[in-house]
Design an enzyme around this catalytic site. Structure first.
Site, PDB file in Angstrom:
ATOM      1  N   ASP A   1     -15.794  13.091 -10.727  1.00  0.00           N
ATOM      2  CA  ASP A   1     -14.743  14.060 -10.412  1.00  0.00           C
ATOM      3  C   ASP A   1     -13.726  13.482  -9.443  1.00  0.00           C
ATOM      4  O   ASP A   1     -12.522  13.556  -9.660  1.00  0.00           O
ATOM      5  CB  ASP A   1     -15.347  15.359  -9.880  1.00  0.00           C
ATOM      6  CG  ASP A   1     -16.270  15.138  -8.702  1.00  0.00           C
ATOM      7  OD1 ASP A   1     -17.189  14.313  -8.817  1.00  0.00           O
ATOM      8  OD2 ASP A   1     -16.100  15.797  -7.656  1.00  0.00           O
TER       9      ASP A   1
ATOM     10  N   CYS B   1     -16.606  26.028   2.130  1.00  0.00           N
ATOM     11  CA  CYS B   1     -17.632  27.043   2.365  1.00  0.00           C
ATOM     12  C   CYS B   1     -17.513  28.136   1.322  1.00  0.00           C
ATOM     13  O   CYS B   1     -16.506  28.240   0.618  1.00  0.00           O
ATOM     14  CB  CYS B   1     -17.481  27.671   3.760  1.00  0.00           C
ATOM     15  SG  CYS B   1     -17.497  26.492   5.117  1.00  0.00           S
TER      16      CYS B   1
END
Length: 471
Positions: A371, A2
C-alpha cells in the site's frame, strides 16, 4: 491514526461502543478506552492493549449509562502509559470527556498558552488532552457564567477551531447534557453520522464514528458525513442539533487525507462519498500502467499483495497486466502496525505479521504490491521473506507515491521514525528495501484514483507526499 465512536441509545451504551471499537480496531492497536455518562456521573476505563485485552466483564459492568464515547489508538509517539490512553476528562465547566483522532500542528503552543493564561495543567503529552482543555476553556468563556446551552457549546467549538491548527475529529460528552462531535475545518480526518430506530417506539438512536463500517456493523443507517468544521450535538432527550454549517450552501469542501484511501481505512468503508474499495481497485489499475513504463512485465511470473490492505490493488494490477495473481503471504490480523513500533522491533513485527507460503515463491520472479512504503526496515524484511522463501527476483510496487515529508495534517511520523523515502533518491530507496526493482504510484495517479471513486471529491490532503504544495 485512531478510531473514535460516540453513541446515544435508549439502552446501555457500553456493549454498542465495545462492538463498534472492534470494527475500528484496524485504526489502532496500542490502547483503547470507553467513557459513559449515567445521570451526570462519568464512568471510564482505558488501558494499553487491544479492545479485547483492555475490557473485562467487571469493566463493562461499571460503564453504565445510555450515552458514551470510545477510542482505539495507535502509538504514533512510541510506547505510552495507560494514562495516555483516551478518552480524557476535565471536571470544569460542567464535566467533559473527549476522544479524538488526528494531530495538532500547534499543540505545543496551545499547551503553553493554556498553562500560562488558563492555569490549566496537563498530565500527558497527548494532543487529545490539549484539545479537551481548549474546548473546556472556550466553553467556560462562551457560557459567561450561565448554565449550559447548545448555542454556547457551538460557539466554543467555533472558537476552538479558530485556535487549533492541524487535523482532528472528536467525540465528547458534557455531563448530564449530551454527546458532542466535531471535525476540523478541512475535514482531514473522517467522521460520519448514523441513526437507527429502536423497537417499542423508544425513539431514534445515534452513532458517530470514524468510518461507516462501524455504522454498518452495528445496524445504524448511514445519514451523512459530518461536514468540515461542523459540530453535532445530541442532547440526553435524543434531540440532534448541528452548528448550522451543514444547512448552509455551499458548506466547506472536505479535504480528507489521501492516506485513508491508500492504507488506513477498511475497504468496506465510504469516506466523504468515496468507496475505499473502489479507490484501491483504481490505484491498482493505474499502478499497472506505471509498472509497464518502468519494468519488463513479461518477465514477472506472479503478482502478490504484501497484506490485506494491498489485496484489491494487487488483484486489479494483475488483471491489467495479464499476470497470475497469487496469495504468497498469510497475515496475522492484529500484531500492531510496524510503523507504530520502535525501530528495533521492525524485524519482529514483520515476522509476527506475515508468513510466506514457500511453494508460491520458489524459483519465481515476484512482483509484490504494497500500500505505501513508510518504514524501510519493514519493507526490507518483506523482501527478504520473499527471497528466503525461494524467489529469484523480487520487485516491489507501491500504490502510493514516495513518502517525502512528515505530515501533521494527514499521518504524522515523528523524526525518530523517519519514513524510508525521505531524503533519498529512487535508487537509494530501492537499495534501502533491497528489492531488485522499485515502482511508485505517481501523485497525479493517486489523486485520479480517489477522485474516480467520488467525482465530487476534488481536494485531498497529500502533505506527506508533496509537502502541502500539491492541491
Amino acid at each position: 491514526m485512531c478510531g473514535i465512536v460516540g453513541v446515544f441509545t435508549h439502552a446501555s451504551a457500553n456493549q454498542i461502543i465495545y462492538d463498534a471499537l472492534l470494527l475500528l480496531q484496524h485504526r489502532g492497536q496500542q490502547a483503547a478506552g470507553i467513557a459513559t455518562d449515567n445521570d451526570s456521573v462519568f464512568a471510564m476505563h482505558k488501558a494499553n492493549g487491544l479492545v479485547t485485552d483492555v475490557f473485562r466483564t467487571r469493566n463493562m459492568r461499571s460503564l453504565r449509562g445510555n450515552a458514551g464515547i470510545g477510542h482505539c489508538s495507535c502509538a504514533a509517539y512510541g510506547p505510552s502509559c495507560d494514562e495516555e490512553a483516551q478518552p480524557f476528562y476535565v471536571n470544569a465547566p460542567f464535566g467533559i470527556t473527549l476522544a479524538h483522532n488526528g494531530c495538532l500542528a500547534n499543540g505545543g503552543t496551545l499547551r503553553d498558552e493554556l498553562s500560562v493564561t488558563g492555569r490549566r495543567h496537563m498530565n500527558t503529552a497527548s494532543d487529545a488532552e490539549v484539545l479537551l482543555n481548549v474546548l473546556a476553556h472556550e466553553l467556560h468563556a462562551a457560557s459567561k457564567g450561565a448554565g449550559f446551552s447548545a448555542t454556547a457549546l457551538f460557539e466554543a467549538v467555533a472558537a476552538l477551531q479558530a485556535r487549533v491548527q492541524g487535523s482532528y475529529a472528536a467525540v465528547a460528552q458534557i455531563a448530564g447534557q449530551g454527546l458532542l462531535a466535531f471535525r476540523d475545518p478541512q475535514g482531514v480526518r473522517p467522521l460520519c453520522l448514523g441513526e437507527r430506530q429502536t423497537g417499542g417506539g423508544a425513539g431514534t438512536e445515534y452513532m458517530l464514528a470514524s468510518e461507516s463500517v462501524a455504522l454498518d456493523g452495528m445496524g445504524y443507517r448511514f445519514l451523512r458525513d459530518v461536514a468540515p468544521g461542523e459540530a453535532v450535538f445530541i442532547s440526553m432527550d435524543g434531540t440532534l442539533r448541528t452548528s448550522g454549517l451543514w444547512a448552509t450552501a455551499p458548506h466547506p469542501a472536505a479535504r480528507p487525507s489521501a492516506f485513508e484511501f491508500v492504507s488506513l481505512a477498511r475497504p468496506d468503508s465510504v469516506i466523504d462519498g468515496a468507496s475505499v474499495y473502489a479507490a484501491r481497485l483504481k490505484l491498482g489499475e493505474l499502478l499497472a500502467e506505471q509498472v509497464l513504463e518502468e519494468l519488463d512485465a513479461t518477465g514477472i511470473d506472479v503478482v502478490m499483495p504484501v497484506d490485506d490492505i494491498s489485496r484489491p490493488a494487487a488483484i486489479q494490477l494483475a488483471l491489467k497486466l495479464g499476470i497470475k495473481y497469487r496469495e504468497g503471504f498469510i497475515q496475522n490480523r492484529y500484531p500492531g502496525r510496524s510503523f507504530e513500533l520502535p525501530a528495533g522491533a521492525a524485524r519482529r513485527a514483520v515476522s509476527q505479521r506475515l508468513n510466506a507460503i514457500a511453494s508460491e515463491f520458489k524459483g519465481k520472479r515476484i512482483l509484490l504490491v504494497e500500500d505505501a512504503i513508510v518504514d524501510g526496515a519493514s519493507s526490507r524484511e518483506v523482501v527478504q521473506l520473499a527471497r528466503n522463501a525461494g524467489a529469484n527476483f523480487v520487485a516491489l510496487a507501491s500504490t502510493a507515491p514516495p513518502v517525502l515529508h512528515p505530515d501533521v495534517y494527514g499521518v504524522d511520523w515523528p523524526a525518530r521514525r523517519k519514513p524510508a523515502a525521505m531524503g533519498g533518491t529512487r535508487e537509494e530507496m530501492r537499495s534501502t528495501v533491497t528489492a531488485d526493482a522499485l515502482v511508485f504510484q505517481t501523485l497525479p495517479a493517486l489523486k485520479a484514483a480517489i477522485a474516480s471513486a467520488s467525482p465530487a471529491l476534488q481536494q485531498l490532503e497529500t502533505s506527506c507526499f508533496d509537502g502541502g504544495d500539491g492541491n
